[in-house]
Motif scaffolding. Structure first.
Motif, PDB file in Angstrom:
ATOM      1  N   ILE A 239      18.231  25.267 -57.963  1.00 31.19           N
ATOM      2  CA  ILE A 239      17.510  23.678 -56.564  1.00 31.19           C
ATOM      3  C   ILE A 239      18.172  23.121 -56.499  1.00 31.19           C
ATOM      4  CG2 ILE A 239      14.724  23.917 -58.131  1.00 31.19           C
ATOM      5  CD1 ILE A 239      16.142  21.801 -59.997  1.00 31.19           C
ATOM      6  N   ALA A 240      17.784  22.291 -55.672  1.00 39.01           N
ATOM      7  CA  ALA A 240      18.470  21.393 -54.929  1.00 39.01           C
ATOM      8  C   ALA A 240      18.180  20.265 -54.112  1.00 39.01           C
ATOM      9  CB  ALA A 240      19.787  21.755 -54.507  1.00 39.01           C
ATOM     10  N   SER A 241      18.787  18.647 -53.940  1.00 43.50           N
ATOM     11  CA  SER A 241      18.285  18.481 -52.888  1.00 43.50           C
ATOM     12  C   SER A 241      19.187  17.569 -52.269  1.00 43.50           C
ATOM     13  CB  SER A 241      17.157  17.298 -53.265  1.00 43.50           C
ATOM     14  OG  SER A 241      18.194  15.792 -53.847  1.00 43.50           O
ATOM     15  N   GLY A 242      18.512  17.145 -50.650  1.00 37.05           N
ATOM     16  CA  GLY A 242      19.586  16.450 -50.026  1.00 37.05           C
ATOM     17  C   GLY A 242      19.022  15.923 -48.618  1.00 37.05           C
ATOM     18  N   VAL A 243      20.613  16.005 -47.704  1.00 40.25           N
ATOM     19  CA  VAL A 243      19.458  15.289 -46.362  1.00 40.25           C
ATOM     20  C   VAL A 243      19.961  17.313 -45.696  1.00 40.25           C
ATOM     21  CG1 VAL A 243      20.126  13.340 -46.376  1.00 40.25           C
ATOM     22  CG2 VAL A 243      21.941  14.884 -45.101  1.00 40.25           C
ATOM     23  N   ALA A 244      19.158  17.073 -44.663  1.00 45.01           N
ATOM     24  CA  ALA A 244      19.060  18.037 -43.727  1.00 45.01           C
ATOM     25  C   ALA A 244      20.855  17.836 -42.908  1.00 45.01           C
ATOM     26  CB  ALA A 244      18.286  18.561 -42.756  1.00 45.01           C
ATOM     27  N   VAL A 245      21.523  18.669 -42.813  1.00 46.75           N
ATOM     28  CA  VAL A 245      22.299  18.681 -42.206  1.00 46.75           C
ATOM     29  C   VAL A 245      23.087  20.013 -41.390  1.00 46.75           C
ATOM     30  CG1 VAL A 245      24.802  18.745 -42.050  1.00 46.75           C
ATOM     31  CG2 VAL A 245      24.147  17.004 -43.150  1.00 46.75           C
TER      32      VAL A 245
END
Ligand code: PEP
Ligand code: MG
Length: 755
Positions: free
Chosen positions: A190-196
């Motif tokens: 699992i991971a979270s972040g901003v879409a790039v």
């Protein structure tokens, strides 16, 4: 008047309005006048999206009192339909359309004909532009073309003047609210972040051309450059590029030389647009047409054209490079259609938290590399690039094969909990780093890690592994556009050995070919293999391409001068193959000896047991080898005749099944007493329940993915070997109806966590 001339005349005037010091509303008021006059239309109106509703922002011909009063939901009325479907309407009799919604305050009942186009900004409808006329006539194509071009210019005007409602976005929920997309889990986690976006979107700063000839020349040069790029990509096939496969490259080629496409772009330039705006304009038009055609094959090809169009835009605007070149600034979830392994490696590992691909498959090289990097990957996330925007918050749950785009608070909270649990566990595992894994009855279990990238070795001390039980040397080949020269190989192996210090590293000779094909090794017959996993790969290829194996042998022997070297051959199917491979090493060793080079202090040769047939001739093989490593990934696919890369079969057969376990037990018995080291290096050993089964079968050495080291060490410390051994013997003798369930229950009863 031609479409180009009509549009150009409007654009020239619009240009002046845009450059003027009028306030935004004043500009819009002027715009509707200009368009109405030029198209001889009694009415011209602009609706813009505000707070999720289309609001009449400016009009010529309708009641001025309706401005900022008339509002339509997206999908409501003709303008609502245009915005909702991002399509053009051209009607002789507006009221006859089923979606016509009469708004008395506008006074529009006098007008019969209607034509409207969406105003699109960053692929979202942010408003509509429409004209109306009292004669019941359809607008001509040239007029529609002109409207579309103007709408494009307007979108920039609107965006630059802060008239785009960023809050509600454009099209209702699709691009604003939370969305969930499903896909195929390629690397769990699992991971979270901003879409790039791997390929960043191009910002078009100027839409109206100052000099049409200059723009024409720019496009001409860009086309040339793009064609060169495509040719270069095709000549190096899959590697060093974006992992595009042949079919895509062929389509790229077709479009790159398509006269129609370049002609349409030129026509758009004729109408007064800059090169960038012209490319975008043509693309928009294609997108609109495509929405009307429901053909998945064609849709795929349109994807290709879209990619190519973006490439052309990047070239013409000079905004080259991927997101990796620009650098990641925050925790990132990378979005791409597809990705090459080399491209993935360009990203900053500290910031890159996850990858979402529109395509991708389990055996794609990029996936193998991502797994090695410990980066979760979700593949086959269809339409993700249309749903997510750059900078959107994204929660990637590759364990459950879903991704949450712009997640709701509730989802975020749930994720925070899951992250916390994961972190807690990781902290507990970290404490085990320097703890040697002994079972409860005091047996030392060897827990090694699988690796393949230079960087992997750095994590060796961090995860507390006993060494590298499988170094997949083919990774260097997979991420390279050309055959890695012997010196480069030597350097890598030496660095790996340096970093590992006195811990052992088992180098597996290249396992390429078949599904792990590299472009620079060709074989006519191998090209069209129906069963690449059972084809011309690994040792089979290496023995035939002796130069390849010789170079690798020399690189390994030189890199290990003065040290102990472990060499392992993959896919050995018959003992003579082992002999032949070892003979290549012996030859190189003799060569180095003659040259008085410093040789390795000791060399241990081993084989992988991946092909079931080898198990039947272990008596012949064992005296020749010092270790045997079971590759359960390949072994089980061959035992069950189930392609390991086929997602449909991924869950069908179980490692914890009587057939597999009995097979493995026979191998344990066959090796016992031979003095040969036996271990498992497939994914099976990295999963707790499976590892428990392996301990029960008599395995004492595992080589697993680095992320599993902590969990497996923890498991080992809870196990009483004699107890699981007895239970396993019983199950193998008379298998329970559900082997997994029986083992699970056994573990649960003893408080051994296995998930
Ligand atoms: C295996 O087949 O189990 C193995 C370890 O090798 P690979 O996954 O690289 O084929
Ligand atoms: Mg294998």
């Amino acid at each position: 008047m031609s479409a180009a001339a009509a549009a150009r005349s409007i654009l020239t005037q619009l240009h002046e309005v845009m450059a003027s010091r009028l306030h935004p509303q004043g500009k819009l008021d002027r715009v509707v006048e200009i368009i109405g006059e030029n198209l001889h239309s009694e009415v011209c109106s602009i609706y813009l999206l505000r707070e999720g509703m289309l609001e009449l922002f400016a009009t010529r011909g309708l009641e001025q009192s309706a401005v900022h009063v008339t509002r339509l939901a997206v999908g409501e009325g003709l303008n609502g339909v245009i915005a909702d479907r991002i399509e053009t309407l051209n009607l002789a009799e507006a009221a006859a359309h089923p979606d016509f919604a009469y708004r008395p305050e506008t006074g529009e009942e006098r007008f019969h004909s209607f034509a409207g186009v969406p105003i699109v900004y960053r692929e979202r409808a942010v408003g509509t532009l429409c004209v109306q006329h009292s004669d019941p006539r359809r607008y001509e194509d040239v007029e529609i073309e002109a409207l579309q071009t103007v709408a494009m210019v307007l979108s920039e005007l609107i965006a630059h003047n802060g008239l785009v409602d960023e809050e509600t976005g454009a099209l209702g929920e699709a691009l604003s609210g939370p969305q969930m997309v499903t896909g195929l889990s390629l690397v769990k986690g699992i991971a979270s972040g901003v879409a790039v976006f791997h390929q960043p979107r191009i910002q078009i700063d100027q839409v109206v051309a100052d000099d049409i000839e200059v723009e024409r020349q720019r496009v001409y040069l860009a086309f040339d450059k793009m064609r060169d790029q495509i040719e270069a990509m095709a000549s190096q096939a899959e590697f060093g590029t974006g992992g595009e496969h042949d079919e895509v490259l062929q389509t790229y080629k077709m479009f790159a030389y398509d006269e129609g496409w370049s002609r349409r772009i030129n026509e758009a330039i004729d109408s007064g647009l800059t090169a960038e705006a012209a490319i975008e304009r043509v693309q928009q038009r294609t997108r609109m047409r495509m929405r009307e055609i429901d053909d998945p094959l064609l849709a795929d090809r349109m994807h290709d054209l879209e990619d190519l169009s973006n490439r052309l835009l990047r070239i013409v605007s000079g905004q080259l490079g991927t997101a990796a070149t620009q650098g990641l600034r925050r925790d990132t979830i990378l979005i791409a259609r597809n990705l090459g392994p080399a491209e993935l490696l360009e990203y900053d590992r500290r910031r890159l938290k996850g990858v979402i691909l529109e395509e991708g498959s389990l055996t794609a090289h990029v996936v193998i590399v991502a797994r090695a990097m410990g980066i979760p990957v979700l593949g086959r996330a269809r339409g993700i690039r249309g749903i997510v925007r750059d900078g959107d918050e994204v929660l990637l749950d590759a364990d459950k094969s879903i991704v949450h785009v712009r997640p709701a608070q509730q989802t975020l909270d749930l994720f925070v909990d899951r992250f916390a649990r994961t972190r807690e566990r990781q902290a507990a595992y970290a404490e085990l780093r320097d703890v040697e894994p002994f079972t409860r009855d005091g047996t030392r279990i060897q827990v090694m890690m699988n690796a393949g990238l230079r960087d992997d070795i750095a994590s060796l001390p961090l995860v507390g592994a006993d060494g590298v039980g499988l170094f997949r040397t083919e990774f260097q080949f997979l991420v390279s556009a050309t055959m890695p020269q012997r010196e480069r190989q030597t350097r890598l192996y030496r660095d790996v050995l340096e970093a590992a210090g006195d811990k052992p590293v088992v180098f597996r000779t290249v396992d390429i070919g078949g599904d792990k094909a590299v472009s620079y090794i060709h074989s006519e017959e191998a090209e069209n293999e129906e069963n690449p996993a059972m084809g011309w790969r690994a040792l089979r290829l290496a023995l035939e391409r002796e130069g390849l194996l010789k170079a690798q042998a020399r690189a390994l022997l030189e890199a290990a001068s003065g040290r102990t070297l472990y060499v392992m051959f993959p896919m050995v199917s018959e003992p003579w193959e082992f002999d032949a491979a070892k003979a290549v090493f012996d030859g190189q060793l003799a060569f180095l000896k003659k040259r008085k080079k410093i040789l390795p202090e000791a060399i241990h040769y081993g084989a992988m047991l991946e092909v079931p047939a080898l198990a039947e001739v272990l008596d012949a093989l064992l005296p020749r080898i010092s270790f045997l490593s079971i590759g359960t990934n390949d072994l089980t696919q061959f035992l069950f005749a189930a392609d390991r890369a086929n997602p449909k079969l991924a869950e069908r057969y179980d490692w914890v099944s009587p057939a597999i376990l009995r097979f493995l037990r026979r191998v344990v018995l066959a090796v016992e007493g031979s003095g040969v080291d036996l271990r498992v290096c497939g994914e099976m050993g990295g999963r707790r329940l499976e590892a428990l089964a392996l301990l029960g079968l008599g395995f004492r050495k595992l080589s697993i993915t680095p992320a599993a080291i902590g969990p497996i060490k923890e498991l080992v410390r809870k196990v009483e070997l004699a107890e699981i051994g007895t239970a396993m013997t019983g199950w193998l003798h008379s298998p329970p109806p559900d082997m997994r369930a029986a083992l699970q229950q056994w573990a649960d009863e003893r408080g051994i966590e296995t998930d």
